[in-house]
Scaffold this motif. Structure first.
Motif, short mmCIF file in Angstrom:
data_model
loop_
_atom_site.label_atom_id
_atom_site.label_comp_id
_atom_site.label_asym_id
_atom_site.label_seq_id
_atom_site.Cartn_x
_atom_site.Cartn_y
_atom_site.Cartn_z
N GLY A 1 1.61 11.83 -10.05
CA GLY A 1 0.47 12.67 -10.41
C GLY A 1 0.31 13.95 -9.64
N LEU A 2 0.77 13.97 -8.39
CA LEU A 2 0.55 15.16 -7.56
C LEU A 2 1.28 16.40 -8.08
CD1 LEU A 2 -1.17 15.64 -5.08
CD2 LEU A 2 0.84 15.29 -3.65
N PRO A 3 2.53 16.30 -8.56
CA PRO A 3 3.19 17.50 -9.11
C PRO A 3 2.41 18.12 -10.27
CG PRO A 3 4.81 15.78 -8.71
CD PRO A 3 3.47 15.16 -8.51
N ILE B 1 0.82 -1.20 0.00
CA ILE B 1 0.00 0.00 0.00
C ILE B 1 0.86 1.26 0.00
CG2 ILE B 1 -1.61 1.36 1.40
CD1 ILE B 1 -2.96 -0.89 -0.05
N ILE B 2 1.93 1.23 0.78
CA ILE B 2 2.84 2.39 0.82
C ILE B 2 3.46 2.65 -0.55
CG2 ILE B 2 5.00 3.26 1.79
CD1 ILE B 2 4.27 1.82 4.39
N PHE B 3 3.89 1.59 -1.23
CA PHE B 3 4.48 1.75 -2.56
C PHE B 3 3.45 2.29 -3.56
CE2 PHE B 3 8.05 -1.10 -1.29
CZ PHE B 3 9.09 -0.29 -1.76
N ILE B 4 2.23 1.77 -3.47
CA ILE B 4 1.18 2.25 -4.37
C ILE B 4 0.94 3.74 -4.14
CG2 ILE B 4 -1.28 2.11 -4.92
CD1 ILE B 4 -1.07 -0.92 -4.33
N PHE B 5 0.82 4.12 -2.87
CA PHE B 5 0.64 5.53 -2.52
C PHE B 5 1.78 6.36 -3.12
CE2 PHE B 5 -2.62 4.67 0.61
CZ PHE B 5 -3.29 5.89 0.70
N TYR B 6 3.00 5.91 -2.89
CA TYR B 6 4.16 6.71 -3.29
C TYR B 6 4.21 6.90 -4.80
CZ TYR B 6 8.96 8.02 -4.30
OH TYR B 6 10.05 8.67 -4.79
N ALA C 1 -5.51 9.24 -12.00
CA ALA C 1 -5.48 8.09 -11.09
C ALA C 1 -5.39 8.55 -9.64
CB ALA C 1 -4.29 7.19 -11.43
N VAL C 2 -4.69 9.66 -9.38
CA VAL C 2 -4.62 10.20 -8.02
C VAL C 2 -6.01 10.60 -7.54
CG1 VAL C 2 -3.75 12.11 -6.62
CG2 VAL C 2 -2.23 10.97 -8.24
N VAL C 3 -6.76 11.30 -8.38
CA VAL C 3 -8.13 11.71 -8.02
C VAL C 3 -9.00 10.49 -7.75
CG1 VAL C 3 -10.18 12.92 -8.83
CG2 VAL C 3 -7.93 13.87 -9.30
N LEU C 4 -8.90 9.49 -8.62
CA LEU C 4 -9.66 8.26 -8.43
C LEU C 4 -9.26 7.57 -7.14
CD1 LEU C 4 -11.66 6.19 -9.62
CD2 LEU C 4 -9.71 5.15 -10.80
N PHE C 5 -7.98 7.55 -6.85
CA PHE C 5 -7.46 6.93 -5.63
C PHE C 5 -8.02 7.62 -4.40
CE2 PHE C 5 -3.27 5.04 -3.80
CZ PHE C 5 -4.02 4.14 -3.08
N ILE C 6 -8.09 8.95 -4.44
CA ILE C 6 -8.62 9.70 -3.32
C ILE C 6 -10.09 9.38 -3.10
CG2 ILE C 6 -9.20 12.04 -2.53
CD1 ILE C 6 -6.61 12.99 -3.86
N GLY D 1 -20.06 -1.74 -2.78
CA GLY D 1 -20.60 -1.83 -4.13
C GLY D 1 -20.31 -0.57 -4.93
N ILE D 2 -20.42 0.59 -4.27
CA ILE D 2 -20.10 1.86 -4.93
C ILE D 2 -18.62 1.89 -5.31
CG2 ILE D 2 -19.89 4.35 -4.56
CD1 ILE D 2 -22.38 4.18 -2.81
N GLY D 3 -17.76 1.41 -4.41
CA GLY D 3 -16.33 1.34 -4.73
C GLY D 3 -16.07 0.46 -5.94
N ARG D 4 -16.80 -0.66 -6.03
CA ARG D 4 -16.65 -1.54 -7.20
C ARG D 4 -17.10 -0.82 -8.47
NH1 ARG D 4 -17.64 -6.96 -9.12
NH2 ARG D 4 -16.96 -6.82 -11.28
N ALA D 5 -18.19 -0.08 -8.37
CA ALA D 5 -18.73 0.61 -9.54
C ALA D 5 -17.79 1.71 -10.02
CB ALA D 5 -20.11 1.20 -9.22
N ILE D 6 -17.23 2.48 -9.08
CA ILE D 6 -16.34 3.57 -9.47
C ILE D 6 -15.06 3.03 -10.10
CG2 ILE D 6 -14.84 5.39 -8.55
CD1 ILE D 6 -16.96 6.12 -6.59
N GLY D 7 -14.56 1.91 -9.59
CA GLY D 7 -13.30 1.38 -10.08
C GLY D 7 -13.41 0.49 -11.30
N GLU D 8 -14.60 0.18 -11.75
CA GLU D 8 -14.77 -0.72 -12.89
C GLU D 8 -14.31 -0.05 -14.19
OE1 GLU D 8 -14.94 -3.67 -15.06
OE2 GLU D 8 -15.46 -3.96 -12.95
#
Length: 287
Positions: free
Chosen positions: A36-38, A25-30, A263-268, A208-215
């Motif tokens: 994307g953040l810059p 998870i830490i690596f994915i975050f990093y 992807a950063v926005v989606l991750f948030i 279920g909402i998380g599944r729908a957003i990430g599909e």
């Protein structure tokens, strides 16, 4: 001595597995936020999120993901409208109304739905739902309604499975006390048992909402993939996930950075949903 050694060994194995999950998870975050953040800071948060023009390859590029955010929310809300009532009522049926012989067929079928690949769902929608909505609504049939119905079907296993478990976890004394006070079977189930399981049911809806957003793969076949804010139900939309998949293969430079920032926005969004899930779950445990 051998028993103590085995216990210590298994304890360290479990600890290593848990640490690997945390490190992943830490690596994915990093790597996601580092890439994307810059770009978001350079482009401006407001301009990147609320700008409605997505034109990354033009001579005067514009990186506005507003249409994709709106598209994701529209199809997700549509999926909730379709999937939540069907899923919750199916869970109630399985827990309190379904005959045992029928349960042996329905339950494995629901579990099988969870294991079907996304692309198979997309092909089903392309062959069945798209022609149907093309006749009913006109246009190409690839629109937000088709995507919403498809996602509503895809989130059913999550909602049904977790809701049924929550309903079954309600103490039988609740139901028996309601029957003892003179309520009939239907009223005891719907007015006593289901409200008592509401935290678990709500948690299933959030997942279920998380599944729908990430599909991605199923949605990409039926949404029309048009980066614009729709003005009618028979128009196509583009979601955050499909935007990344469609353009990442040929993107470079700031275009590629903008997709990573998407992807950063989606991750948030997913982090927020999981935080809500944890709050609801903890409240249910305290009760």
């Amino acid at each position: 001595m051998q028993k103590n050694f085995n216990e210590v060994l298994m304890r360290y194995i479990f600890l290593i597995c848990a640490c690997m999950s945390i490190v992943s998870i830490i690596f994915i975050f990093y790597f996601v936020f580092e890439g994307g953040l810059p770009f978001i800071m350079e482009e401006g948060i407001g301009n990147f999120i609320f700008n409605t023009v997505w034109r990354p390859t033009a001579s005067n590029p514009s990186f506005g993901i507003g249409p994709m955010i709106i598209g994701s929310f529209i199809v997700t809300i549509g999926a909730v409208i379709v999937g939540v009532p069907i899923g919750v009522l199916t869970a109630v049926f399985l827990a309190y109304y379904c005959p045992k012989n029928l349960y042996r067929l329905v339950k494995p079928a629901v579990n099988l739905m969870a294991s079907i690949p996304s692309i198979v769902y997309g092909y089903f929608a392309l062959r069945m739902l798209v022609p149907f909505f093309q006749k009913v609504m006109g246009g190409s049939g690839m629109n937000m309604v088709t995507a919403s119905v498809l996602l509503g079907i895809m989130i059913l296993p999550t909602i049904i499975g977790l809701s049924e478990s929550s309903i079954r976890s309600v103490p039988k004394s609740y139901y028996q006390a309601s029957i003892g006070l003179g309520a009939n079977h239907d009223r005891s189930v719907m007015a006593v048992v289901v409200p008592a399981a509401r935290s678990g049911i709500f948690s299933s809806i959030i997942l279920g909402i998380g599944r729908a957003i990430g599909e991605t793969m199923a949605v990409i076949l039926v949404t029309g993939n048009q980066p614009r804010i729709p003005s009618s139900l028979n128009q196509g939309v583009r979601t955050l996930t499909t935007n990344i998949v469609l353009e990442m293969g040929y993107a470079s430079g700031r275009h590629r950075e903008s997709l990573i920032a998407t992807a950063v926005v989606l991750f948030i969004f997913i982090i927020i949903l999981n935080a809500i899930f944890m709050v609801v779950k903890n409240r249910g445990v305290k009760k």
